[in-house]
Motif scaffolding. Sequence first.
Motif, mmCIF file in Angstrom:
data_model
loop_
_atom_site.group_PDB
_atom_site.id
_atom_site.type_symbol
_atom_site.label_atom_id
_atom_site.label_comp_id
_atom_site.label_asym_id
_atom_site.label_seq_id
_atom_site.Cartn_x
_atom_site.Cartn_y
_atom_site.Cartn_z
ATOM 1 N N ARG A 6 0.610 -1.423 0.245
ATOM 2 C CA ARG A 6 0.438 -0.006 -0.169
ATOM 3 C C ARG A 6 1.066 1.388 0.524
ATOM 4 O O ARG A 6 0.692 2.468 -1.015
ATOM 5 C CB ARG A 6 -1.347 -0.192 1.047
ATOM 6 C CG ARG A 6 -1.726 1.376 0.919
ATOM 7 C CD ARG A 6 -2.394 1.216 0.132
ATOM 8 N NE ARG A 6 -3.112 2.541 -0.782
ATOM 9 C CZ ARG A 6 -4.444 3.076 -0.390
ATOM 10 N NH1 ARG A 6 -6.075 1.806 -0.112
ATOM 11 N NH2 ARG A 6 -5.238 3.591 -0.399
ATOM 12 N N VAL A 23 -9.869 0.893 -3.659
ATOM 13 C CA VAL A 23 -9.565 -0.279 -2.926
ATOM 14 C C VAL A 23 -10.334 -1.162 -3.723
ATOM 15 O O VAL A 23 -11.684 -1.002 -3.532
ATOM 16 C CB VAL A 23 -9.838 0.419 -1.742
ATOM 17 C CG1 VAL A 23 -9.473 -1.218 -0.669
ATOM 18 C CG2 VAL A 23 -8.471 0.988 -1.401
ATOM 19 N N CYS A 28 -6.351 -3.294 -5.198
ATOM 20 C CA CYS A 28 -6.753 -2.016 -6.034
ATOM 21 C C CYS A 28 -6.307 -1.908 -7.261
ATOM 22 O O CYS A 28 -5.859 -2.769 -7.512
ATOM 23 C CB CYS A 28 -5.563 -0.705 -5.349
ATOM 24 S SG CYS A 28 -4.087 -0.652 -5.579
ATOM 25 N N GLY A 44 -2.964 -6.955 -3.378
ATOM 26 C CA GLY A 44 -2.516 -6.633 -2.406
ATOM 27 C C GLY A 44 -1.663 -7.352 -1.112
ATOM 28 O O GLY A 44 -1.119 -6.793 -0.573
#
Length: 215
Positions: A6, A23, A28, A44
């Motif tokens: 992230r 998201v 994402c 992620g």
Amino acid sequence: MDETVRAWVDGWVVSRGAAPPVVEPWGCTIDMGMEGHVTRHVLGAVGDAVDEADVRKVAEAVTGAGVWLKVFRDPAAVSRWLDDGWWIDPEPGYLMTLPLTPDTADLRLPDGYRQRTWSRGGVVRTMIAGPDGSWAARGQLAPTGATAVADQIATSPAHRRRGLGTLVMRTLQRAALGQGAERCVLAGTPEGRALYESLGWTVSATLTSAKYTGG
């Protein structure tokens, strides 16, 4: 999302001027709006935590050429989950991190070279020109609070083995520290990995890049 993933995404979109990430349950989506790089989907999770079902679900929903998929798992594993419509970079990338500490190293340029560093839109950029004025090396940095993301680090083949890559990285690392960052993150190539590791960076995850060609 994994914390380092992230952090990389948040800095990368600033560095590249991309749309804010959307998201998703699996990671994402980032819109770039460029031919050959319309959108990228970033999973992620990292390593063994990457879910094969998630990768297949995201990939199967892609129907337009120029969409990229970024998966933090080895290419040998990811390639088994994608069909022939995807081009997969056979060389893995590396998600890498560096805790920032004061740096007192001498940043002297080789004779005849010129360096300029500036900031615009929150992104710090540095470039080095050779004695003849040609491009020699460059890099940029997007500070996003406690983390700063180094990006687009490159050295011209004609100017390698002169310490220019090290100079670029140390310049950006000092800039990050000066703006209050506590660590740096980047996604590097196999070629760049040796440079970064020599400066204290460590690998957090392997990165597979895949592009949908519509085949």
